[in-house]
Design a protein around this motif. Sequence first.
Motif, PDB file in Angstrom:
ATOM      1  N   SER A 226     -32.582  15.308 -60.763  1.00 30.25           N
ATOM      2  CA  SER A 226     -32.965  16.742 -60.676  1.00 30.25           C
ATOM      3  C   SER A 226     -32.702  17.585 -59.404  1.00 30.25           C
ATOM      4  O   SER A 226     -32.454  18.663 -59.572  1.00 30.25           O
ATOM      5  CB  SER A 226     -34.363  16.729 -61.147  1.00 30.25           C
ATOM      6  OG  SER A 226     -35.322  16.251 -59.994  1.00 30.25           O
ATOM      7  N   GLY A 227     -32.425  16.594 -58.149  1.00 28.76           N
ATOM      8  CA  GLY A 227     -32.416  17.382 -57.123  1.00 28.76           C
ATOM      9  C   GLY A 227     -33.487  18.040 -56.492  1.00 28.76           C
ATOM     10  O   GLY A 227     -33.584  18.877 -55.480  1.00 28.76           O
ATOM     11  N   LEU A 228     -34.557  17.594 -57.189  1.00 24.71           N
ATOM     12  CA  LEU A 228     -36.098  18.259 -56.734  1.00 24.71           C
ATOM     13  C   LEU A 228     -36.820  17.285 -56.092  1.00 24.71           C
ATOM     14  O   LEU A 228     -36.629  16.217 -56.217  1.00 24.71           O
ATOM     15  CB  LEU A 228     -36.740  18.782 -57.884  1.00 24.71           C
ATOM     16  CG  LEU A 228     -36.224  20.064 -58.713  1.00 24.71           C
ATOM     17  CD1 LEU A 228     -36.959  19.991 -60.067  1.00 24.71           C
ATOM     18  CD2 LEU A 228     -35.855  21.303 -57.991  1.00 24.71           C
ATOM     19  N   THR A 229     -37.564  17.774 -55.242  1.00 20.88           N
ATOM     20  CA  THR A 229     -38.679  16.840 -54.446  1.00 20.88           C
ATOM     21  C   THR A 229     -40.071  17.384 -54.588  1.00 20.88           C
ATOM     22  O   THR A 229     -40.386  18.580 -55.033  1.00 20.88           O
ATOM     23  CB  THR A 229     -38.190  16.850 -52.839  1.00 20.88           C
ATOM     24  OG1 THR A 229     -38.648  18.313 -52.352  1.00 20.88           O
ATOM     25  CG2 THR A 229     -36.756  16.427 -52.570  1.00 20.88           C
ATOM     26  N   PRO A 230     -41.023  16.400 -54.682  1.00 19.17           N
ATOM     27  CA  PRO A 230     -42.435  16.917 -54.915  1.00 19.17           C
ATOM     28  C   PRO A 230     -43.085  17.835 -53.793  1.00 19.17           C
ATOM     29  O   PRO A 230     -43.574  18.801 -54.093  1.00 19.17           O
ATOM     30  CB  PRO A 230     -43.084  15.614 -54.779  1.00 19.17           C
ATOM     31  CG  PRO A 230     -42.010  14.316 -55.158  1.00 19.17           C
ATOM     32  CD  PRO A 230     -40.729  14.943 -54.668  1.00 19.17           C
ATOM     33  N   LEU A 231     -42.632  17.716 -52.534  1.00 15.92           N
ATOM     34  CA  LEU A 231     -42.970  18.719 -51.655  1.00 15.92           C
ATOM     35  C   LEU A 231     -42.618  20.138 -51.988  1.00 15.92           C
ATOM     36  O   LEU A 231     -43.327  21.010 -51.801  1.00 15.92           O
ATOM     37  CB  LEU A 231     -42.594  18.168 -50.127  1.00 15.92           C
ATOM     38  CG  LEU A 231     -43.525  16.912 -49.684  1.00 15.92           C
ATOM     39  CD1 LEU A 231     -42.922  16.763 -48.440  1.00 15.92           C
ATOM     40  CD2 LEU A 231     -45.021  17.223 -49.535  1.00 15.92           C
ATOM     41  N   ARG A 232     -41.480  20.122 -52.293  1.00 16.50           N
ATOM     42  CA  ARG A 232     -40.685  21.476 -52.604  1.00 16.50           C
ATOM     43  C   ARG A 232     -41.314  22.017 -53.747  1.00 16.50           C
ATOM     44  O   ARG A 232     -41.827  23.106 -53.809  1.00 16.50           O
ATOM     45  CB  ARG A 232     -39.437  21.448 -52.757  1.00 16.50           C
ATOM     46  CG  ARG A 232     -38.581  22.622 -53.092  1.00 16.50           C
ATOM     47  CD  ARG A 232     -37.205  22.325 -53.496  1.00 16.50           C
ATOM     48  NE  ARG A 232     -36.539  23.410 -54.384  1.00 16.50           N
ATOM     49  CZ  ARG A 232     -35.126  23.464 -54.871  1.00 16.50           C
ATOM     50  NH1 ARG A 232     -34.726  22.301 -54.842  1.00 16.50           N
ATOM     51  NH2 ARG A 232     -34.771  24.588 -55.450  1.00 16.50           N
TER      52      ARG A 232
ATOM     53  N   LEU B 233     -37.901   8.344 -57.301  1.00 16.28           N
ATOM     54  CA  LEU B 233     -36.590   8.436 -56.553  1.00 16.28           C
ATOM     55  C   LEU B 233     -35.484   8.618 -57.528  1.00 16.28           C
ATOM     56  O   LEU B 233     -34.714   9.373 -57.415  1.00 16.28           O
ATOM     57  CB  LEU B 233     -36.384   7.019 -55.881  1.00 16.28           C
ATOM     58  CG  LEU B 233     -37.231   7.031 -54.613  1.00 16.28           C
ATOM     59  CD1 LEU B 233     -37.184   5.721 -53.749  1.00 16.28           C
ATOM     60  CD2 LEU B 233     -37.275   8.223 -53.663  1.00 16.28           C
ATOM     61  N   LEU B 234     -35.628   8.012 -58.862  1.00 14.32           N
ATOM     62  CA  LEU B 234     -34.619   8.226 -59.905  1.00 14.32           C
ATOM     63  C   LEU B 234     -34.567   9.549 -60.610  1.00 14.32           C
ATOM     64  O   LEU B 234     -33.634  10.281 -60.713  1.00 14.32           O
ATOM     65  CB  LEU B 234     -34.778   7.298 -60.918  1.00 14.32           C
ATOM     66  CG  LEU B 234     -33.718   7.175 -62.077  1.00 14.32           C
ATOM     67  CD1 LEU B 234     -32.357   6.677 -61.437  1.00 14.32           C
ATOM     68  CD2 LEU B 234     -34.299   6.131 -63.138  1.00 14.32           C
ATOM     69  N   ALA B 235     -35.850  10.275 -60.467  1.00 12.60           N
ATOM     70  CA  ALA B 235     -35.849  11.455 -61.084  1.00 12.60           C
ATOM     71  C   ALA B 235     -35.400  12.584 -59.961  1.00 12.60           C
ATOM     72  O   ALA B 235     -34.861  13.604 -60.234  1.00 12.60           O
ATOM     73  CB  ALA B 235     -37.351  11.730 -61.464  1.00 12.60           C
TER      74      ALA B 235
ATOM     75  N   ARG C  52     -38.335  13.434 -66.340  1.00  8.89           N
ATOM     76  CA  ARG C  52     -37.986  13.423 -64.737  1.00  8.89           C
ATOM     77  C   ARG C  52     -39.279  14.136 -64.512  1.00  8.89           C
ATOM     78  O   ARG C  52     -39.788  14.025 -63.192  1.00  8.89           O
ATOM     79  CB  ARG C  52     -36.792  14.239 -64.744  1.00  8.89           C
ATOM     80  CG  ARG C  52     -35.507  13.466 -64.956  1.00  8.89           C
ATOM     81  CD  ARG C  52     -34.524  14.237 -64.101  1.00  8.89           C
ATOM     82  NE  ARG C  52     -33.953  15.478 -64.699  1.00  8.89           N
ATOM     83  CZ  ARG C  52     -33.038  15.657 -65.158  1.00  8.89           C
ATOM     84  NH1 ARG C  52     -32.058  14.941 -65.502  1.00  8.89           N
ATOM     85  NH2 ARG C  52     -32.785  17.008 -65.598  1.00  8.89           N
ATOM     86  N   SER C  53     -39.883  15.161 -64.959  1.00  7.20           N
ATOM     87  CA  SER C  53     -41.016  15.896 -64.187  1.00  7.20           C
ATOM     88  C   SER C  53     -42.323  15.054 -64.339  1.00  7.20           C
ATOM     89  O   SER C  53     -43.043  15.074 -63.250  1.00  7.20           O
ATOM     90  CB  SER C  53     -41.432  17.311 -65.360  1.00  7.20           C
ATOM     91  OG  SER C  53     -40.300  18.090 -65.261  1.00  7.20           O
ATOM     92  N   VAL C  54     -42.392  14.333 -65.423  1.00  2.00           N
ATOM     93  CA  VAL C  54     -43.656  13.347 -65.251  1.00  2.00           C
ATOM     94  C   VAL C  54     -43.608  12.320 -64.482  1.00  2.00           C
ATOM     95  O   VAL C  54     -44.176  12.062 -63.486  1.00  2.00           O
ATOM     96  CB  VAL C  54     -43.841  12.738 -66.784  1.00  2.00           C
ATOM     97  CG1 VAL C  54     -44.681  11.387 -66.792  1.00  2.00           C
ATOM     98  CG2 VAL C  54     -44.124  13.942 -67.817  1.00  2.00           C
ATOM     99  N   CYS C  55     -42.436  11.665 -64.066  1.00  2.00           N
ATOM    100  CA  CYS C  55     -42.020  10.722 -62.979  1.00  2.00           C
ATOM    101  C   CYS C  55     -42.209  11.268 -61.737  1.00  2.00           C
ATOM    102  O   CYS C  55     -42.722  11.131 -60.773  1.00  2.00           O
ATOM    103  CB  CYS C  55     -40.429  10.061 -63.231  1.00  2.00           C
ATOM    104  SG  CYS C  55     -40.308   9.251 -64.773  1.00  2.00           S
ATOM    105  N   LEU C  56     -41.816  12.585 -61.565  1.00  5.25           N
ATOM    106  CA  LEU C  56     -42.183  13.234 -60.231  1.00  5.25           C
ATOM    107  C   LEU C  56     -43.535  13.611 -59.967  1.00  5.25           C
ATOM    108  O   LEU C  56     -44.041  13.700 -58.845  1.00  5.25           O
ATOM    109  CB  LEU C  56     -41.193  14.688 -60.233  1.00  5.25           C
ATOM    110  CG  LEU C  56     -39.722  14.729 -60.025  1.00  5.25           C
ATOM    111  CD1 LEU C  56     -39.048  15.884 -60.093  1.00  5.25           C
ATOM    112  CD2 LEU C  56     -39.476  14.240 -58.441  1.00  5.25           C
ATOM    113  N   GLY C  57     -44.309  14.005 -61.057  1.00  4.08           N
ATOM    114  CA  GLY C  57     -45.706  14.094 -61.062  1.00  4.08           C
ATOM    115  C   GLY C  57     -46.450  12.778 -60.541  1.00  4.08           C
ATOM    116  O   GLY C  57     -47.281  12.803 -59.820  1.00  4.08           O
ATOM    117  N   TYR C  58     -46.129  11.730 -61.300  1.00  6.06           N
ATOM    118  CA  TYR C  58     -46.703  10.497 -60.614  1.00  6.06           C
ATOM    119  C   TYR C  58     -46.395   9.962 -59.469  1.00  6.06           C
ATOM    120  O   TYR C  58     -47.114   9.670 -58.431  1.00  6.06           O
ATOM    121  CB  TYR C  58     -46.226   9.326 -61.869  1.00  6.06           C
ATOM    122  CG  TYR C  58     -47.167   9.163 -62.980  1.00  6.06           C
ATOM    123  CD1 TYR C  58     -48.513   8.860 -62.833  1.00  6.06           C
ATOM    124  CD2 TYR C  58     -46.522   9.520 -64.193  1.00  6.06           C
ATOM    125  CE1 TYR C  58     -49.039   8.831 -64.208  1.00  6.06           C
ATOM    126  CE2 TYR C  58     -47.224   9.394 -65.323  1.00  6.06           C
ATOM    127  CZ  TYR C  58     -48.435   9.308 -65.395  1.00  6.06           C
ATOM    128  OH  TYR C  58     -49.193   8.988 -66.511  1.00  6.06           O
TER     129      TYR C  58
END
Length: 338
Positions: free
Chosen positions: A315-321, A309-311, A79-85
Amino acid sequence: MHQGHYRTKASWLLGASGVALLIVLGCRVSWKDVAHALMGFSKPWLIVLMTLTVLSVSLRSLRFSLLLKPHVSFLQTWRSVCLGYFGSLFLPLGGGEAVKIAAIRYESGATLSRVGTALTMDRLFDVCGLLVMLFAVAGWGPHVALRLGPLLLLAAVATSLIALLIFLLISGESVKPKLAHWAERHPGRHPWIHRFDEVHSQAKQLRQPGLFPILIGLQACIFCVDILGSAIGLAAFPFGRHLPVSAAFRLALFVMVGFGLPLLPGGFGSHQAASILALAPYGINASQALAVSLMGETMHVITLSGLGLLAIHGSGLTPLRLFRGAKVLDSPHPPEAP
Protein backbone atom coordinates in the motif's frame (compact mmCIF):
# COMPACT_ATOMS: atom_id res chain seq x y z
CA MET A 1 -7.44 19.86 23.09
CA HIS A 2 -8.92 18.58 26.36
CA GLN A 3 -9.77 15.28 24.69
CA GLY A 4 -6.16 14.85 23.52
CA HIS A 5 -4.93 15.77 27.03
CA TYR A 6 -7.15 13.14 28.67
CA ARG A 7 -6.18 10.56 26.06
CA THR A 8 -2.49 11.18 26.76
CA LYS A 9 -3.03 10.91 30.52
CA ALA A 10 -5.04 7.71 30.08
CA SER A 11 -2.33 6.29 27.83
CA TRP A 12 0.38 7.00 30.41
CA LEU A 13 -1.77 5.65 33.25
CA LEU A 14 -2.58 2.42 31.43
CA GLY A 15 1.03 2.05 30.35
CA ALA A 16 2.22 2.49 33.92
CA SER A 17 -0.32 -0.11 35.04
CA GLY A 18 0.98 -2.52 32.41
CA VAL A 19 4.59 -1.99 33.45
CA ALA A 20 3.65 -2.44 37.12
CA LEU A 21 1.83 -5.66 36.25
CA LEU A 22 4.87 -6.97 34.39
CA ILE A 23 7.13 -6.11 37.35
CA VAL A 24 4.80 -7.90 39.79
CA LEU A 25 4.64 -10.97 37.56
CA GLY A 26 8.41 -10.88 37.04
CA CYS A 27 9.03 -10.85 40.80
CA ARG A 28 6.60 -13.68 41.53
CA VAL A 29 7.93 -16.28 39.09
CA SER A 30 11.13 -18.26 38.93
CA TRP A 31 12.88 -17.25 35.73
CA LYS A 32 14.94 -20.42 35.92
CA ASP A 33 11.70 -22.41 35.78
CA VAL A 34 10.42 -20.19 32.94
CA ALA A 35 13.58 -20.86 30.93
CA HIS A 36 13.28 -24.59 31.67
CA ALA A 37 9.67 -24.58 30.47
CA LEU A 38 10.59 -22.70 27.29
CA MET A 39 13.30 -25.28 26.55
CA GLY A 40 10.55 -27.91 26.38
CA PHE A 41 8.69 -26.10 23.60
CA SER A 42 8.26 -28.32 20.53
CA LYS A 43 9.63 -26.24 17.64
CA PRO A 44 7.72 -28.03 14.83
CA TRP A 45 4.57 -26.29 16.10
CA LEU A 46 6.01 -22.86 15.22
CA ILE A 47 4.85 -22.94 11.60
CA VAL A 48 1.40 -24.19 12.63
CA LEU A 49 0.93 -21.37 15.16
CA MET A 50 2.05 -18.74 12.67
CA THR A 51 -0.23 -20.20 9.98
CA LEU A 52 -3.21 -20.10 12.34
CA THR A 53 -2.47 -16.44 13.13
CA VAL A 54 -2.43 -15.58 9.42
CA LEU A 55 -5.66 -17.54 8.93
CA SER A 56 -7.34 -15.74 11.85
CA VAL A 57 -6.36 -12.30 10.48
CA SER A 58 -7.51 -13.25 6.97
CA LEU A 59 -10.89 -14.57 8.18
CA ARG A 60 -11.48 -11.38 10.15
CA SER A 61 -10.51 -9.33 7.10
CA LEU A 62 -12.98 -11.28 4.95
CA ARG A 63 -15.79 -10.70 7.47
CA PHE A 64 -15.02 -6.98 7.58
CA SER A 65 -14.80 -6.70 3.79
CA LEU A 66 -18.21 -8.37 3.35
CA LEU A 67 -19.71 -5.72 5.62
CA LEU A 68 -18.04 -2.92 3.62
CA LYS A 69 -18.77 -4.38 0.18
CA PRO A 70 -18.97 -2.89 -2.49
CA HIS A 71 -17.29 0.26 -1.15
CA VAL A 72 -14.03 -1.50 -0.18
CA SER A 73 -12.35 -4.52 -1.78
CA PHE A 74 -11.07 -7.53 0.15
CA LEU A 75 -7.43 -6.69 -0.65
CA GLN A 76 -7.86 -3.14 0.66
CA THR A 77 -9.54 -4.46 3.81
CA TRP A 78 -6.90 -7.15 4.33
CA ARG A 79 -4.06 -4.66 4.05
CA SER A 80 -5.85 -2.25 6.39
CA VAL A 81 -6.52 -4.94 8.99
CA CYS A 82 -2.88 -6.08 8.81
CA LEU A 83 -1.72 -2.49 9.26
CA GLY A 84 -4.07 -2.15 12.22
CA TYR A 85 -2.68 -5.24 13.93
CA PHE A 86 0.86 -4.10 13.16
CA GLY A 87 0.14 -0.66 14.60
CA SER A 88 -1.31 -2.21 17.77
CA LEU A 89 2.13 -3.69 18.49
CA PHE A 90 3.60 -0.28 19.27
CA LEU A 91 0.73 2.25 19.48
CA PRO A 92 -1.05 2.65 22.84
CA LEU A 93 -4.73 2.98 23.75
CA GLY A 94 -6.36 1.33 20.74
CA GLY A 95 -4.07 3.03 18.22
CA GLY A 96 -4.24 -0.04 16.00
CA GLU A 97 -7.98 0.46 15.47
CA ALA A 98 -7.37 4.07 14.44
CA VAL A 99 -4.73 2.88 11.97
CA LYS A 100 -7.13 0.31 10.51
CA ILE A 101 -9.89 2.88 10.00
CA ALA A 102 -7.49 5.45 8.54
CA ALA A 103 -5.99 2.88 6.15
CA ILE A 104 -9.40 1.92 4.76
CA ARG A 105 -10.30 5.59 4.29
CA TYR A 106 -6.99 6.34 2.54
CA GLU A 107 -7.24 3.33 0.25
CA SER A 108 -10.94 3.44 -0.65
CA GLY A 109 -12.18 6.96 0.10
CA ALA A 110 -14.93 5.56 2.34
CA THR A 111 -16.16 8.01 4.97
CA LEU A 112 -15.59 7.69 8.70
CA SER A 113 -19.33 7.21 9.31
CA ARG A 114 -19.50 4.21 7.01
CA VAL A 115 -16.25 2.60 8.15
CA GLY A 116 -17.03 3.24 11.82
CA THR A 117 -20.46 1.65 11.51
CA ALA A 118 -19.04 -1.39 9.70
CA LEU A 119 -16.33 -1.73 12.36
CA THR A 120 -18.96 -1.61 15.13
CA MET A 121 -20.95 -4.33 13.36
CA ASP A 122 -17.77 -6.35 12.88
CA ARG A 123 -16.83 -6.01 16.55
CA LEU A 124 -20.35 -7.06 17.52
CA PHE A 125 -19.69 -10.48 16.01
CA ASP A 126 -16.52 -10.71 18.13
CA VAL A 127 -18.47 -9.76 21.27
CA CYS A 128 -21.10 -12.40 20.51
CA GLY A 129 -18.34 -14.96 19.92
CA LEU A 130 -16.79 -13.97 23.24
CA LEU A 131 -20.17 -14.45 24.95
CA VAL A 132 -20.50 -17.94 23.45
CA MET A 133 -17.02 -18.77 24.74
CA LEU A 134 -17.85 -17.33 28.16
CA PHE A 135 -20.98 -19.45 28.53
CA ALA A 136 -19.13 -22.52 27.23
CA VAL A 137 -16.39 -22.10 29.83
CA ALA A 138 -18.90 -21.28 32.57
CA GLY A 139 -20.72 -24.55 31.88
CA TRP A 140 -17.65 -26.74 32.38
CA GLY A 141 -18.00 -27.06 36.12
CA PRO A 142 -17.05 -25.27 39.34
CA HIS A 143 -13.28 -25.67 38.94
CA VAL A 144 -13.34 -23.30 35.96
CA ALA A 145 -16.26 -21.17 37.14
CA LEU A 146 -16.40 -17.50 36.19
CA ARG A 147 -17.87 -14.57 38.07
CA LEU A 148 -21.44 -13.80 37.04
CA GLY A 149 -21.11 -9.98 37.19
CA PRO A 150 -18.71 -9.47 34.22
CA LEU A 151 -20.66 -12.08 32.26
CA LEU A 152 -23.94 -10.19 32.69
CA LEU A 153 -22.27 -6.84 31.93
CA LEU A 154 -20.85 -8.11 28.64
CA ALA A 155 -24.20 -9.68 27.76
CA ALA A 156 -25.95 -6.35 28.49
CA VAL A 157 -23.50 -4.44 26.23
CA ALA A 158 -23.97 -6.94 23.40
CA THR A 159 -27.76 -6.85 23.80
CA SER A 160 -27.77 -3.03 23.68
CA LEU A 161 -25.67 -2.94 20.49
CA ILE A 162 -27.83 -5.60 18.84
CA ALA A 163 -31.00 -3.68 19.81
CA LEU A 164 -29.57 -0.48 18.31
CA LEU A 165 -28.68 -2.31 15.09
CA ILE A 166 -32.18 -3.81 14.84
CA PHE A 167 -33.67 -0.36 15.45
CA LEU A 168 -31.62 1.08 12.57
CA LEU A 169 -32.69 -1.76 10.29
CA ILE A 170 -36.40 -1.51 11.13
CA SER A 171 -37.00 2.16 11.97
CA GLY A 172 -34.17 3.99 10.21
CA GLU A 173 -36.43 5.39 7.48
CA SER A 174 -38.89 6.83 10.01
CA VAL A 175 -36.10 8.63 11.86
CA LYS A 176 -34.97 10.63 8.79
CA PRO A 177 -37.98 13.07 8.72
CA LYS A 178 -37.43 13.84 12.40
CA LEU A 179 -33.77 14.57 11.75
CA ALA A 180 -34.68 16.80 8.81
CA HIS A 181 -37.09 18.76 11.03
CA TRP A 182 -34.38 19.02 13.70
CA ALA A 183 -31.92 20.46 11.17
CA GLU A 184 -34.17 22.70 9.04
CA ARG A 185 -33.58 25.82 11.17
CA HIS A 186 -29.91 25.09 11.75
CA PRO A 187 -27.99 24.59 8.47
CA GLY A 188 -24.89 23.50 10.39
CA ARG A 189 -26.69 20.33 11.42
CA HIS A 190 -27.25 19.07 7.87
CA PRO A 191 -23.97 17.10 7.72
CA TRP A 192 -25.28 14.99 10.60
CA ILE A 193 -28.23 13.94 8.43
CA HIS A 194 -25.78 12.82 5.77
CA ARG A 195 -23.81 10.88 8.38
CA PHE A 196 -27.00 9.21 9.63
CA ASP A 197 -27.85 8.23 6.04
CA GLU A 198 -24.46 6.55 5.73
CA VAL A 199 -24.82 4.79 9.09
CA HIS A 200 -28.29 3.59 8.10
CA SER A 201 -27.10 2.53 4.65
CA GLN A 202 -24.22 0.60 6.16
CA ALA A 203 -26.48 -1.12 8.70
CA LYS A 204 -28.76 -2.23 5.84
CA GLN A 205 -25.88 -4.31 4.46
CA LEU A 206 -27.11 -7.11 6.73
CA ARG A 207 -30.30 -7.27 4.63
CA GLN A 208 -28.39 -8.64 1.66
CA PRO A 209 -29.72 -12.12 0.85
CA GLY A 210 -27.54 -14.83 2.34
CA LEU A 211 -25.02 -12.44 3.93
CA PHE A 212 -25.93 -12.98 7.58
CA PRO A 213 -25.50 -16.81 7.47
CA ILE A 214 -22.12 -16.32 5.79
CA LEU A 215 -21.03 -13.92 8.55
CA ILE A 216 -22.20 -16.39 11.21
CA GLY A 217 -20.23 -19.13 9.47
CA LEU A 218 -17.11 -16.95 9.34
CA GLN A 219 -17.48 -16.18 13.06
CA ALA A 220 -17.71 -19.91 13.78
CA CYS A 221 -14.51 -20.47 11.77
CA ILE A 222 -12.74 -17.66 13.65
CA PHE A 223 -13.95 -19.18 16.93
CA CYS A 224 -12.54 -22.60 15.96
CA VAL A 225 -9.21 -21.15 14.79
CA ASP A 226 -8.75 -19.25 18.06
CA ILE A 227 -9.53 -22.37 20.14
CA LEU A 228 -7.27 -24.52 17.96
CA GLY A 229 -4.43 -21.99 18.35
CA SER A 230 -4.74 -22.15 22.15
CA ALA A 231 -4.89 -25.96 22.10
CA ILE A 232 -1.76 -26.22 19.93
CA GLY A 233 0.03 -23.59 22.03
CA LEU A 234 -0.57 -25.79 25.08
CA ALA A 235 0.23 -29.06 23.28
CA ALA A 236 3.63 -27.64 22.24
CA PHE A 237 4.71 -27.93 25.91
CA PRO A 238 5.06 -31.30 27.71
CA PHE A 239 3.03 -30.09 30.70
CA GLY A 240 0.16 -28.97 28.45
CA ARG A 241 -0.39 -32.14 26.41
CA HIS A 242 -2.67 -33.87 28.90
CA LEU A 243 -4.87 -30.92 29.84
CA PRO A 244 -8.63 -31.20 29.15
CA VAL A 245 -10.30 -29.41 26.25
CA SER A 246 -11.72 -26.83 28.63
CA ALA A 247 -8.17 -25.51 29.21
CA ALA A 248 -7.88 -24.42 25.57
CA PHE A 249 -11.29 -22.72 25.75
CA ARG A 250 -10.42 -20.94 28.99
CA LEU A 251 -7.00 -19.83 27.71
CA ALA A 252 -8.50 -18.50 24.45
CA LEU A 253 -11.19 -16.65 26.42
CA PHE A 254 -8.81 -15.02 28.90
CA VAL A 255 -6.31 -14.06 26.19
CA MET A 256 -9.11 -12.49 24.13
CA VAL A 257 -10.17 -10.44 27.15
CA GLY A 258 -6.51 -9.60 27.86
CA PHE A 259 -6.01 -8.23 24.36
CA GLY A 260 -9.12 -6.10 24.89
CA LEU A 261 -7.43 -4.32 27.82
CA PRO A 262 -5.07 -1.72 26.28
CA LEU A 263 -2.45 -1.58 29.05
CA LEU A 264 0.64 -1.78 26.86
CA PRO A 265 1.09 -2.03 23.08
CA GLY A 266 0.93 -5.60 21.82
CA GLY A 267 -1.09 -6.75 24.81
CA PHE A 268 2.03 -7.10 26.96
CA GLY A 269 1.24 -7.41 30.63
CA SER A 270 -2.44 -8.22 30.23
CA HIS A 271 -1.63 -11.24 28.01
CA GLN A 272 0.74 -12.68 30.62
CA ALA A 273 -1.69 -12.10 33.49
CA ALA A 274 -4.53 -13.62 31.46
CA SER A 275 -2.52 -16.79 30.74
CA ILE A 276 -1.56 -17.25 34.39
CA LEU A 277 -5.16 -16.78 35.58
CA ALA A 278 -6.56 -19.04 32.87
CA LEU A 279 -4.28 -22.01 33.54
CA ALA A 280 -4.06 -21.84 37.36
CA PRO A 281 -7.15 -24.07 37.97
CA TYR A 282 -5.45 -26.88 36.00
CA GLY A 283 -2.36 -27.02 38.22
CA ILE A 284 -0.15 -25.08 35.79
CA ASN A 285 2.13 -22.89 37.88
CA ALA A 286 2.90 -19.24 37.10
CA SER A 287 6.29 -20.01 35.53
CA GLN A 288 4.82 -22.55 33.12
CA ALA A 289 1.88 -20.30 32.23
CA LEU A 290 4.28 -17.40 31.65
CA ALA A 291 6.30 -19.59 29.28
CA VAL A 292 3.12 -20.37 27.31
CA SER A 293 2.30 -16.66 27.18
CA LEU A 294 5.78 -15.54 26.14
CA MET A 295 5.97 -18.09 23.34
CA GLY A 296 2.47 -17.21 22.13
CA GLU A 297 3.23 -13.51 22.31
CA THR A 298 6.48 -14.00 20.38
CA MET A 299 4.67 -15.86 17.58
CA HIS A 300 2.00 -13.16 17.61
CA VAL A 301 4.51 -10.32 17.24
CA ILE A 302 6.60 -12.04 14.55
CA THR A 303 3.59 -13.00 12.42
CA LEU A 304 1.79 -9.65 12.71
CA SER A 305 5.04 -7.79 11.98
CA GLY A 306 5.48 -9.84 8.81
CA LEU A 307 1.89 -9.18 7.73
CA GLY A 308 2.25 -5.48 8.55
CA LEU A 309 5.43 -5.11 6.52
CA LEU A 310 3.77 -6.94 3.63
CA ALA A 311 0.80 -4.55 3.83
CA ILE A 312 3.13 -1.54 3.93
CA HIS A 313 4.93 -2.83 0.83
CA GLY A 314 1.62 -3.29 -1.00
CA SER A 315 0.00 0.00 0.00
CA GLY A 316 2.93 2.37 0.56
CA LEU A 317 1.33 3.49 3.83
CA THR A 318 2.77 3.36 7.34
CA PRO A 319 0.92 3.11 10.69
CA LEU A 320 2.41 6.33 12.08
CA ARG A 321 1.37 8.34 9.03
CA LEU A 322 -2.11 6.83 9.15
CA PHE A 323 -2.42 7.33 12.92
CA ARG A 324 -1.81 11.05 12.43
CA GLY A 325 -4.28 11.08 9.55
CA ALA A 326 -6.90 9.39 11.72
CA LYS A 327 -7.09 12.52 13.86
CA VAL A 328 -8.49 14.56 10.96
CA LEU A 329 -12.11 15.58 11.56
CA ASP A 330 -14.77 13.68 9.67
CA SER A 331 -16.33 15.08 6.54
CA PRO A 332 -19.52 14.15 4.70
CA HIS A 333 -17.36 13.77 1.58
CA PRO A 334 -14.65 11.20 0.81
CA PRO A 335 -11.08 12.32 1.65
CA GLU A 336 -10.18 13.00 -1.95
CA ALA A 337 -13.29 15.08 -2.67
CA PRO A 338 -12.98 18.88 -2.73
